[in-house]
Design a protein around this motif. Structure first.
Motif, PDB file in Angstrom:
ATOM      1  N   ASP A   1       0.835  -1.104  -0.273  1.00 19.91           N
ATOM      2  CA  ASP A   1      -0.286  -0.461   0.117  1.00 19.91           C
ATOM      3  C   ASP A   1       0.591   1.494   0.089  1.00 19.91           C
ATOM      4  N   LYS A   2       1.759   1.313   0.654  1.00 24.63           N
ATOM      5  CA  LYS A   2       3.109   2.337   0.702  1.00 24.63           C
ATOM      6  C   LYS A   2       3.479   2.921  -0.867  1.00 24.63           C
ATOM      7  N   VAL A   3       3.368   1.922  -1.581  1.00 18.59           N
ATOM      8  CA  VAL A   3       4.162   1.738  -3.258  1.00 18.59           C
ATOM      9  C   VAL A   3       2.808   2.096  -3.684  1.00 18.59           C
ATOM     10  N   ILE A   4       1.870   1.413  -3.747  1.00 18.99           N
ATOM     11  CA  ILE A   4       0.467   1.529  -5.213  1.00 18.99           C
ATOM     12  C   ILE A   4      -0.282   2.755  -4.622  1.00 18.99           C
ATOM     13  N   PRO A   5      -0.865   3.613  -5.600  1.00 20.36           N
ATOM     14  CA  PRO A   5      -1.138   5.198  -5.042  1.00 20.36           C
ATOM     15  C   PRO A   5      -2.716   4.414  -4.406  1.00 20.36           C
ATOM     16  N   GLU A   6      -3.234   5.557  -3.480  1.00 17.33           N
ATOM     17  CA  GLU A   6      -4.933   4.853  -3.334  1.00 17.33           C
ATOM     18  C   GLU A   6      -5.551   5.761  -4.165  1.00 17.33           C
ATOM     19  N   ASN A   7      -6.602   5.290  -4.343  1.00 12.09           N
ATOM     20  CA  ASN A   7      -7.770   5.657  -4.807  1.00 12.09           C
ATOM     21  C   ASN A   7      -8.305   6.538  -4.228  1.00 12.09           C
ATOM     22  N   PRO A   8      -8.479   7.923  -4.699  1.00 17.36           N
ATOM     23  CA  PRO A   8      -9.601   8.973  -3.426  1.00 17.36           C
ATOM     24  C   PRO A   8     -10.831   8.268  -3.524  1.00 17.36           C
ATOM     25  N   ALA A   9     -11.370   7.274  -4.262  1.00 16.01           N
ATOM     26  CA  ALA A   9     -12.760   7.526  -4.207  1.00 16.01           C
ATOM     27  C   ALA A   9     -13.057   6.206  -2.890  1.00 16.01           C
ATOM     28  N   PHE A  10     -12.218   5.617  -2.482  1.00 19.17           N
ATOM     29  CA  PHE A  10     -11.807   4.632  -1.621  1.00 19.17           C
ATOM     30  C   PHE A  10     -11.792   4.621  -0.215  1.00 19.17           C
ATOM     31  N   LYS A  11     -12.586   4.483   0.628  1.00 15.03           N
ATOM     32  CA  LYS A  11     -11.372   4.554   2.292  1.00 15.03           C
ATOM     33  C   LYS A  11     -10.759   2.865   2.160  1.00 15.03           C
ATOM     34  N   TYR A  12      -9.835   3.330   2.746  1.00 12.96           N
ATOM     35  CA  TYR A  12      -8.382   3.160   3.418  1.00 12.96           C
ATOM     36  C   TYR A  12      -8.134   3.002   4.649  1.00 12.96           C
ATOM     37  N   PRO A  13      -7.793   2.690   5.348  1.00 12.28           N
ATOM     38  CA  PRO A  13      -6.655   1.065   5.024  1.00 12.28           C
ATOM     39  C   PRO A  13      -7.713   0.012   4.898  1.00 12.28           C
ATOM     40  N   ILE A  14      -6.298  -1.094   3.753  1.00 15.34           N
ATOM     41  CA  ILE A  14      -7.593  -1.471   2.741  1.00 15.34           C
ATOM     42  C   ILE A  14      -7.809  -3.099   3.911  1.00 15.34           C
ATOM     43  N   LYS A  15      -8.772  -3.043   3.745  1.00 18.77           N
ATOM     44  CA  LYS A  15      -9.644  -4.126   4.729  1.00 18.77           C
ATOM     45  C   LYS A  15      -8.611  -5.456   3.901  1.00 18.77           C
ATOM     46  N   CYS A  16      -8.138  -6.966   4.600  1.00 20.54           N
ATOM     47  CA  CYS A  16      -8.135  -7.492   4.105  1.00 20.54           C
ATOM     48  C   CYS A  16      -7.950  -9.105   4.357  1.00 20.54           C
TER      49      CYS A  16
END
Length: 112
Positions: free
Chosen positions: A37-52
């Motif tokens: 997640d530190k190197v792949i850009p976040e999509n501003p339309a979605f809430k982060y952090p990614i739930k996995c």
């Protein structure tokens, strides 16, 4: 057919290495997603952090999607245990699949 001594050693080492890496846990996945997640850009339309999560299912698959979380869209990624078993827990191969799925999130390739 008998293998030459020098050929048998790498095969044995490869087999043992695969056995040692077979235990890929939820904590391993979370750490991997945080690192990527530190190197792949976040999509501003979605809430982060990614739930996995790792889901116990024999399918050899993984996917990324978004789910409603209140008024927000939560970025979510799932890896099936069948994939982990197929690659014998090889973190390099799992990382490649996870990076692929996170890129789908980054690029907005899914719809809720």
């Amino acid at each position: 057919m008998r293998l030459p001594r020098f050929a048998a050693a790498p095969i044995l080492l490869f087999s043992l290495a695969g056995m040692a890496s077979a235990d890929f846990t939820q904590a391993d996945l979370e750490k991997m997603v945080t690192e990527l997640d530190k190197v792949i850009p976040e999509n501003p339309a979605f809430k982060y952090p990614i739930k996995c999560s790792i889901v116990e299912k024999d399918d050899v698959n993984a996917y990324a999607t978004v789910k409603h979380e209140g008024t927000d869209l939560r970025s979510t990624m799932v890896v099936y245990s069948g994939l982990v078993k197929l690659v014998n827990g090889d973190t390099r191969l799992i990382r490649a699949v996870v990076a692929h799925e996170l890129t789908h999130l980054s690029r907005g390739h899914m719809k809720d």
